[in-house]
Design an enzyme around this catalytic site. Structure first.
Site, mmCIF file in Angstrom:
data_model
loop_
_atom_site.group_PDB
_atom_site.id
_atom_site.type_symbol
_atom_site.label_atom_id
_atom_site.label_comp_id
_atom_site.label_asym_id
_atom_site.label_seq_id
_atom_site.Cartn_x
_atom_site.Cartn_y
_atom_site.Cartn_z
ATOM 1 C CG ASN A 1 -5.610 -5.908 12.126
ATOM 2 O OD1 ASN A 1 -4.818 -5.881 12.746
ATOM 3 N ND2 ASN A 1 -5.467 -5.876 11.075
ATOM 4 C CD GLU B 1 -7.788 -7.192 7.916
ATOM 5 O OE1 GLU B 1 -7.524 -6.861 6.715
ATOM 6 O OE2 GLU B 1 -8.384 -6.141 8.768
ATOM 7 N NE ARG C 1 0.527 -4.896 11.978
ATOM 8 C CZ ARG C 1 -0.468 -4.557 11.268
ATOM 9 N NH1 ARG C 1 -1.777 -4.127 10.899
ATOM 10 N NH2 ARG C 1 -1.169 -5.988 10.662
ATOM 11 C CG HIS D 1 -0.683 -6.210 5.011
ATOM 12 N ND1 HIS D 1 -1.094 -5.360 6.272
ATOM 13 C CD2 HIS D 1 -1.704 -6.143 4.705
ATOM 14 C CE1 HIS D 1 -1.943 -5.119 6.730
ATOM 15 N NE2 HIS D 1 -2.465 -5.345 5.118
ATOM 16 C CE1 TYR E 1 -9.076 0.293 9.986
ATOM 17 C CE2 TYR E 1 -9.679 -2.402 9.780
ATOM 18 C CZ TYR E 1 -8.738 -0.935 9.438
ATOM 19 O OH TYR E 1 -7.831 -1.060 9.782
ATOM 20 C CD GLN F 1 -3.370 -1.195 2.417
ATOM 21 O OE1 GLN F 1 -2.412 -1.252 3.522
ATOM 22 N NE2 GLN F 1 -4.077 -0.313 2.513
ATOM 23 C CD GLU G 1 -4.920 -3.111 9.907
ATOM 24 O OE1 GLU G 1 -5.677 -2.963 8.983
ATOM 25 O OE2 GLU G 1 -3.980 -3.875 8.828
#
Ligand SMILES: *[C@@H]1O[C@H](CO)[C@@H](O)[C@H](O)[C@H]1NC(C)=O
Ligand SMILES: *[C@@H]1O[C@H](CO)[C@@H](O)[C@H](O)[C@H]1NC(C)=O
Ligand SMILES: *[C@@H]1O[C@H](CO)[C@@H](O)[C@H](O)[C@H]1NC(C)=O
Length: 499
Positions: free
Chosen positions: A334, A192, A101, A147, A336, A43, A401
């Site tokens: 993680n 994940e 991280r 990742h 959200y 990313q 996250e």
């Protein structure tokens, strides 16, 4: 124990102060609580074919003739952190975080993915430079081994669907501990696995774009779990005695709230937690190991109903159950958003969602973000922290996250500040009021970056990146100043003055 002060206008009006969902808790985090921020290699790094890096499945996916990315963009350059890593470290230092991280690009270090075909010294140099720059600035490196950017060379042999990938991952992990473990004391194996399995091999909207839900997602998931355990054991047996660090898995979590208080929906919500978190969590973190009983039962039932000769969910041998169980030093979490779960049958068979007999949805009153999958539901964070702690015997939880998506180029990002304020406060309640053992928190993300299939249309950064400028300048957003203050205060120590 520090006294928890609950303040809320309504509480004052009605003359009591029990901490309800919508009350703000003024208090600080335990001493030594770790604050950090995160990114991942694909990313941010760019330099996708620079200095000997090999191709990854995301490189292949974004260059595919079939468009997969909404704005047609790629991570070819992204934030150019391969060249600008010193700027990133300066941003981290300004925030006052204790750790960063980031992930290693497997194909930057081992271009084909297979160490027997050689490694790339320029990749080792890059991560050495980054790690040394962090340490020189008083920031601990916290490294994710994987990742989602599998070397394309391994995909040619089936990738996560071929159990031999677990050997390659074991060799790669050993290589990373050997070269970087003298300075890296916090490791994450696989980020994940649910997303890599379900979106990469079930829905096919993420690389490698394989679309066989209810079959290949489970097979990929099985190898992801075995690969995680391999890396943990290598660290535990070979490196921990001399390097003295810690290593864990990172789980994608949402909280699933029953849509109604009908017992069928209450069971559906618990089942949804097991299909989402327990799938990868139960084999590693539970006392008995293996997949959750409810998941084995429901997948076996639908497999039989659909005429499969055996369950589509792979089985661990007793030796594998024993090998995988307990391979953690903490629970990397993680988080959200939250969803509603309703009991019901998704029409497409076979499929992972149908197996769980879950119909997910949102409450339309929950505020939206720029990402369709992310609604702002702060209380769900406290609930998921409690769920994981209760389910896995008070395991130390490392929030690896948490963050909010908005549209591009918002510098005064008040919605992100509101998100962080409420979510961090719910985490504080989980610690102080519920006794959950949370050891650290990681804001996703340090900088705006390539948000997978959303390209650059959704932004998560504390710092803005101008992707139209070849120099990729970084600019602090309001949320960076906010987070810096939370870190400096170690929480929310004082209520605002009374008027
Ligand atoms: C699985 O990987 C091994 C080792 O790379 C390879 O020999 C074998 O052909 C692969 N299997 C498939 C189905 O690709
Ligand atoms: C996956 O397959 C289904 C059924 O063939 C199809 O409707 C869907 O569009 C496919 N999705 C992707 C991402 O390829
Ligand atoms: C949706 O949220 C509203 C407002 O909090 C609440 O009244 C309603 O019961 C919720 N509906 C569901 C299905 O959760």
């Amino acid at each position: 124990m520090v006294r928890a002060i609950c303040l809320f206008v309504l509480a004052i009006l009605v003359g009591h102060s029990s901490c309800q969902d919508d009350e703000f808790l003024y208090d600080t985090f335990p001493e030594g609580f770790m604050w950090g921020s995160a990114t991942s290699a694909y990313q941010i790094e760019g330099a996708w074919d620079q200095d000997g890096k090999g191709e990854s499945i995301w490189d292949r996916f974004v260059h595919d003739d079939v468009p997969h990315i909404v704005d047609g963009s790629t991570g070819d350059v992204a934030c150019d952190s391969y060249n600008l890593y010193q700027e990133d470290v300066a941003l981290l230092k300004n925030l006052g975080v204790s750790f960063y991280r980031f992930s290693l690009s497997w194909s930057r270090l081992i271009p084909s993915g297979d160490l027997r075909h050689g490694f790339n010294q320029a990749g080792i140099d890059y991560y050495n430079n980054l790690i040394n720059e962090l340490l020189a600035n008083g920031i601990q490196p916290a490294v994710t081994l994987y990742h989602w950017d599998l070397p394309q060379g391994l995909q040619e042999h089936g990738g996560w669907l071929n159990v031999s990938v677990t050997d390659r991952f074991a060799e790669y992990s050993d290589f990373a501990f050997l070269f970087f473990g003298d300075r890296v004391k916090t490791w994450f194996t696989i980020n994940e696995p649910w997303v890599q399995a379900v979106q990469g091999h079930g829905f096919g909207d993420f690389a490698p774009g394989i679309n066989q839900s209810g079959i290949l997602d489970y097979q990929a998931g099985h190898n992801l779990i075995l690969a995680h355990a391999r890396a943990w054991h290598i660290y535990d047996g070979k490196y921990r005695p001399t390097q003295g660090g810690r290593i864990g898995f990172n789980m994608y979590t949402s909280f699933l709230e029953p849509k109604t208080d009908n017992p069928d929906d209450v069971f559906a919500a618990e089942r949804a937690m097991q299909f989402l978190i327990g799938w990868f969590g139960h084999p590693v973190y539970s006392q008995d190991g293996d997949y959750p009983a409810v998941m084995k039962e429901f997948v076996a039932f639908h497999s039989a109903e659909e005429g499969f000769p055996e369950s589509r969910l792979p089985q661990f041998t007793p030796e594998e159950i024993a090998y995988v169980k307990g391979t953690y030093d903490f629970f990397g979490l993680n988080h959200y958003t939250t969803m509603l779960a309703e009991n019901g049958l998704f029409p497409y068979a076979p499929s992972y969602i149908r197996d769980g007999e879950i119909i997910p949805s949102f409450n339309e009153s929950w505020p939206e973000s720029a990402a369709i999958w992310l609604r702002v539901v702060p209380w769900g964070f406290r609930k998921v922290l409690n769920w994981v702690s209760n389910e896995y015997n008070g395991v130390p939880i490392f929030v690896t996250e948490n963050g909010y998506a908005d549209s591009p180029d918002q510098i005064d990002d008040v919605d992100r500040v509101n998100y962080y304020t409420s979510y961090i406060n719910e985490m504080l309640k989980a610690i102080k009021l519920d006794g959950v053992n949370v050891i650290g928190y990681t804001a996703w993300s340090l900088i705006d970056n390539f948000e997978w299939t959303a390209g650059y249309t959704e932004r998560f950064g504390l710092y803005h990146v101008d992707f139209n400028d070849p120099l990729r300048p970084r600019t602090p957003k309001s949320s960076a100043a906010f987070y810096k203050q939370v870190i400096a205060d170690n929480g929310f120590p004082a209520p605002p003055p009374k008027l």
